[in-house]
Design a protein around this motif. Structure first.
Motif, PDB file in Angstrom:
ATOM      1  N   TYR A  67       0.848  -1.191   0.000  1.00 34.55           N
ATOM      2  CA  TYR A  67       0.000   0.000   0.000  1.00 34.55           C
ATOM      3  C   TYR A  67       0.883   1.241   0.000  1.00 34.55           C
ATOM      4  O   TYR A  67       1.894   1.293   0.709  1.00 34.55           O
ATOM      5  N   LEU A  87     -10.161   5.314 -10.164  1.00 30.98           N
ATOM      6  CA  LEU A  87     -10.503   3.924  -9.888  1.00 30.98           C
ATOM      7  C   LEU A  87     -11.523   3.301 -10.829  1.00 30.98           C
ATOM      8  O   LEU A  87     -11.732   2.085 -10.784  1.00 30.98           O
ATOM      9  N   TYR A 144     -15.697  -0.190  -7.930  1.00 29.46           N
ATOM     10  CA  TYR A 144     -15.357  -0.143  -6.513  1.00 29.46           C
ATOM     11  C   TYR A 144     -16.637   0.055  -5.714  1.00 29.46           C
ATOM     12  O   TYR A 144     -17.697   0.392  -6.268  1.00 29.46           O
ATOM     13  N   PRO A 168     -12.868  -3.657  -5.108  1.00 28.06           N
ATOM     14  CA  PRO A 168     -12.158  -2.865  -4.095  1.00 28.06           C
ATOM     15  C   PRO A 168     -13.112  -2.050  -3.225  1.00 28.06           C
ATOM     16  O   PRO A 168     -14.049  -1.427  -3.729  1.00 28.06           O
ATOM     17  N   GLY A 188      -9.364  -1.482  -0.516  1.00 31.89           N
ATOM     18  CA  GLY A 188      -8.575  -1.072  -1.665  1.00 31.89           C
ATOM     19  C   GLY A 188      -7.975   0.296  -1.425  1.00 31.89           C
ATOM     20  O   GLY A 188      -6.832   0.578  -1.816  1.00 31.89           O
ATOM     21  N   ARG A 209      -3.934   0.630  -2.249  1.00 28.53           N
ATOM     22  CA  ARG A 209      -3.242  -0.580  -2.684  1.00 28.53           C
ATOM     23  C   ARG A 209      -2.558  -0.323  -4.022  1.00 28.53           C
ATOM     24  O   ARG A 209      -3.128   0.308  -4.913  1.00 28.53           O
ATOM     25  N   LEU A 212      -4.041  -0.515  -7.575  1.00 26.05           N
ATOM     26  CA  LEU A 212      -5.096   0.433  -7.947  1.00 26.05           C
ATOM     27  C   LEU A 212      -4.537   1.764  -8.430  1.00 26.05           C
ATOM     28  O   LEU A 212      -5.300   2.677  -8.765  1.00 26.05           O
TER      29      LEU A 212
END
Length: 363
Positions: A67, A87, A144, A168, A188, A209, A212
């Protein structure tokens, strides 16, 4: 100087020890002859401050190595746009769980960029609870799932982390970050405006993360460079001049939290503070809290008086007693005590004593 007890929802209370250290270092940081505010963000001195702040946060939250931790500008509200821009990654839909005013704002902004599926909403009960896992209607094709684990205005807290499968999970932890331990690997992305439990306004922490981090081709067309998480990560959050003083002060708060014993230790204090206040409210026929008991926030405690006509008197007298910023958000009225990490237990005790005395003379 006498410090009052500050119950503001944000910008919120900072630890007195942090303020005193910042005061000592204001004009001359560690013998360098200048303030941290005057220092180049690319100097070895400030880079060391930034790196230590990130490592301390990683230690406190046990953030996994895969991360990235970003220190960004624009507050949490800028993330409402940045999240879909980064995202969606070619998908046209995102799921949002609606549990209060901040959820609604995030949804309104996301609708500018994609189709939003409202996976669940508690608006019908005036946002006094959070939906259970089996009440969520999630989309298999969503880019997401977004939710707000703790709604600052309504004082509503999720008592679980939603299971979103392979999609996520994105969480706005602005008013709950560092208040209790959480499993970062379940998410996520986590983001939080600093001005509640981290430091002063002007900074937003993003924990994302690595898989992503979308490159320019994967991001929504027209996304500004400054809105790219990958650009921020690739440049150590210093693509441009960051809010250095907010970053520095946040680092001091992280140090202070470690000195208190870490997140687990501060969580015990937070739960005790909240339980005291809720027990007093529940035992009174003068005050009331509308939130379902299993969804009550330990950070933001809204409450109403038996007679709303007494609200102005309550606020004036509480301020005179050194209990500041107890007015509820303008959208809901009533009262709200935000009892973040930096609000000492003595402040909650003083608030309860005042509330008891006010009720006794006003009943």
């Amino acid at each position: 100087m006498t410090r009052a007890f500050n119950f503001c929802a944000g910008p919120a209370a900072l630890p007195t020890a942090v303020l005193e250290r910042a005061q000592q270092e204001m004009a001359d940081w560690q013998g360098k002859g200048l303030s941290i505010m005057e220092m180049s963000h690319r100097s070895k001195e400030f880079v060391s401050v930034a790196e230590k702040a990130e490592q301390d946060l990683r230690d406190l939250m046990q953030i996994p190595d895969n991360y990235k931790v970003l220190f960004m500008q624009g507050g949490a509200s800028s993330q409402f746009s940045m999240i879909p821009m980064n995202l969606l990654r070619g998908k046209g839909k995102a799921d949002y769980i609606c549990t209060g005013q901040w959820s609604k704002k995030a949804i309104a902004e996301a609708k500018r960029y994609c189709d939003v599926n409202i996976a669940a909403t508690t608006e019908a009960n005036n946002f006094t609870s959070a939906p259970s896992q089996d009440e969520l209607t999630l989309s298999a094709d969503a880019a997401y799932v977004h939710y707000c684990p703790n709604e600052t205005i309504g004082g509503v807290k999720f008592d679980y982390i939603p299971d979103t499968g392979d999609v996520p999970l994105v969480a706005d932890y602005s008013s709950a970050i560092l208040s209790e331990d959480i499993d970062v690997s379940r998410f996520g992305m986590i983001y939080a405006g600093a001005q509640k439990n981290i430091g002063p306004a002007g900074l937003c922490v993003v924990i994302i993360r690595e898989d992503l981090l979308a490159d320019a081709d994967a991001m929504l067309a027209g996304t500004p460079t400054m809105f790219s998480y990958k650009v921020a990560a690739d440049n150590g959050s210093m693509y441009n001049t960051p809010p250095t003083y907010s970053w520095y002060l946040s680092g001091l708060v992280f140090e202070w939290l470690k000195q208190q014993g870490g997140v687990a230790a501060i969580a015990d204090i937070n739960r005790r503070k909240a339980q005291k206040l809720y027990d007093f409210i529940d035992g009174s026929d003068f005050y009331a809290n509308p939130v379902a008991k299993h969804n009550r926030s330990i950070m933001n405690v809204p409450f109403t008086l038996k007679d709303a006509a007494l609200d102005k008197t309550f606020l004036a007298e509480s301020e005179a007693a050194g209990l500041l910023n107890l007015a509820g958000h303008r959208s809901v009225g009533g009262m709200r005590a935000s009892i973040y990490n930096a609000v000492p237990e003595a402040g909650v005790d003083a608030l309860i004593q005042f509330m008891a005395e006010f009720a006794a003379k006003s009943s």
